[in-house]
Design an enzyme around this catalytic site. Sequence first.
Site, PDB file in Angstrom:
ATOM      1  N   ARG A  36      78.272  83.674  48.311  1.00 36.26           N
ATOM      2  CA  ARG A  36      76.980  84.951  47.728  1.00 36.26           C
ATOM      3  C   ARG A  36      76.071  85.900  48.270  1.00 36.26           C
ATOM      4  NH1 ARG A  36      74.145  79.645  43.566  1.00 36.26           N
ATOM      5  NH2 ARG A  36      75.629  80.021  41.813  1.00 36.26           N
ATOM      6  N   LYS A 197      79.899  65.831  34.667  1.00 36.76           N
ATOM      7  CA  LYS A 197      78.805  66.223  33.660  1.00 36.76           C
ATOM      8  C   LYS A 197      79.812  66.182  32.823  1.00 36.76           C
ATOM      9  CE  LYS A 197      74.933  64.690  34.697  1.00 36.76           C
ATOM     10  NZ  LYS A 197      73.410  64.816  35.154  1.00 36.76           N
ATOM     11  N   GLY A 347      80.286  76.136  41.703  1.00 34.66           N
ATOM     12  CA  GLY A 347      80.649  76.569  42.902  1.00 34.66           C
ATOM     13  C   GLY A 347      81.853  75.993  43.419  1.00 34.66           C
ATOM     14  N   GLY A 370      76.616  77.971  36.648  1.00 30.33           N
ATOM     15  CA  GLY A 370      75.570  78.000  34.555  1.00 30.33           C
ATOM     16  C   GLY A 370      75.573  79.232  34.390  1.00 30.33           C
TER      17      GLY A 370
HETATM   18  C1  3PG Z   1      73.082  77.958  40.382  1.00 27.71           C
HETATM   19  O1  3PG Z   1      73.544  77.905  41.647  1.00 27.71           O
HETATM   20  O2  3PG Z   1      73.474  77.573  39.599  1.00 27.71           O
HETATM   21  C2  3PG Z   1      71.937  79.314  40.516  1.00 27.71           C
HETATM   22  O3  3PG Z   1      71.349  79.909  41.799  1.00 27.71           O
HETATM   23  C3  3PG Z   1      70.778  79.058  39.488  1.00 27.71           C
HETATM   24  O4  3PG Z   1      69.515  77.736  40.171  1.00 27.71           O
HETATM   25  P1  3PG Z   1      69.877  76.584  38.894  1.00 27.71           P
HETATM   26  O5  3PG Z   1      70.496  75.670  38.375  1.00 27.71           O
HETATM   27  O6  3PG Z   1      68.612  75.903  40.365  1.00 27.71           O
HETATM   28  O7  3PG Z   1      68.381  77.686  38.123  1.00 27.71           O
HETATM   29 MG    MG Z   2      72.648  75.524  38.777  1.00 24.39          MG
END
Ligand code: 3PG
Ligand code: MG
Length: 390
Positions: A36, A197, A347, A370
């Site tokens: 990132r 999940k 990720g 997300g």
């Molecule tokens: C992620 O890693 O999904 C984003 O950086 C958002 O982080 P968060 O889910 O803690 O809002």
């Molecule tokens: Mg997240």
Amino acid sequence: MNKQTVKDVDVKGKKVLVRCDFNVPLKNGTIADDTRITAALPTIRYLRDHGAAVALCSHLGRPKGKPDPKYSLRPVADYLTKALDRNVGMLDDCVGDQVAAAVSNLKTGEVLLMENTRFHAGETTNDADFAAQLARGFDLFVNDAFGAAHRAHASTEGVAHHLPAVAGLLMAKELDALIRLKENPAEPVAAIFGGAKISDKIGVIEAMLGKTAVLLIGGGMANMFFKVQGLEIGDSFIEEKGLDTARQILGKAGSKLMLPTDVIVAREIRENAEHKTVSVDAVAPGWRIVDLGPASVDAFTQRLKEMKTVIWNGPLGVYETRPFDAATIAMARSLAELDAETYVGGGDSGAAVNQAGTAEKMTHVSTGGGAFLEFLEGKRLPGVAILKDK
Ligand code: 3PG
Ligand code: MG
């Protein structure tokens, strides 16, 4: 993409606040995956080289609205200093008088990094005062944090009510790729979902079902399907509220759905724990499913060869515990061999293509988890919606 980017506005002599997604995994204070950060460099370099004075902000982890040294962005400032070959100053906060003074002294071509925006409760509540404070002293807001664009937080959305707001180059690249995937994918399309999940992913799975020829399920979420089919899953991970979801998807997906036929089971989840390959109907009590078996990896790979577009989100096994990363890594390799457009988000799947050395061979590896899923589901991303239209 119908949003303005840094290239559509004059940045020369401007003080620019850039929201990055520097929410990177840390291990003992060092950056465990820099994807990132490297993805954010083109925007930072562009602004610096076009005469802007640049201040970067981001969240890291989920601190509870107050400072927590564990979630300091300092390691990222050190990383940026090396990557940009120029000192990137670190501020102890992202709002307040000292920050305002530093912003006011910031010169053309300089870059600094503010401390974690989530050290303030106003960040996640999208507090209007906090957002106004963040905007203080700046002429332009650039949102380059695609990974956090599904959050309506002060630094991703609120601040754009106080400053002209445009997309960074990473944000634009992500949106261009994902709009093509969503609106005009080469057919047939396959989607591969993994991860633990299933309840988190029901929305995107349902949205994808109408567009995909095949839906491959692996990882912990496959357990819920085994369970509702009446199979023994031993001590495997189970998400109780996911059972209904699995039942619904089984009903809707019909023959599109492809589940593993063999799995790796282990006595416990530990590096190199005792393990063996069994058929999905031969999981004994006391064992847990930790990965896809080789026959399933083969069958998935064969099916994918007929596809023109493949979307992949989520690991196929207990990726962080070796050797239960095997199927995930194998998938990262097989995708590279396909004559298809390949889109990877999340990720662990992103880390897998990096680890397998195949990231360059993918059509697009998203920095979002997300955000990637919500975009494909058709949800509006607040951090994008707020940007200026072209
Ligand atoms: C992620 O890693 O999904 C984003 O950086 C958002 O982080 P968060 O889910 O803690 O809002
Ligand atoms: Mg997240």
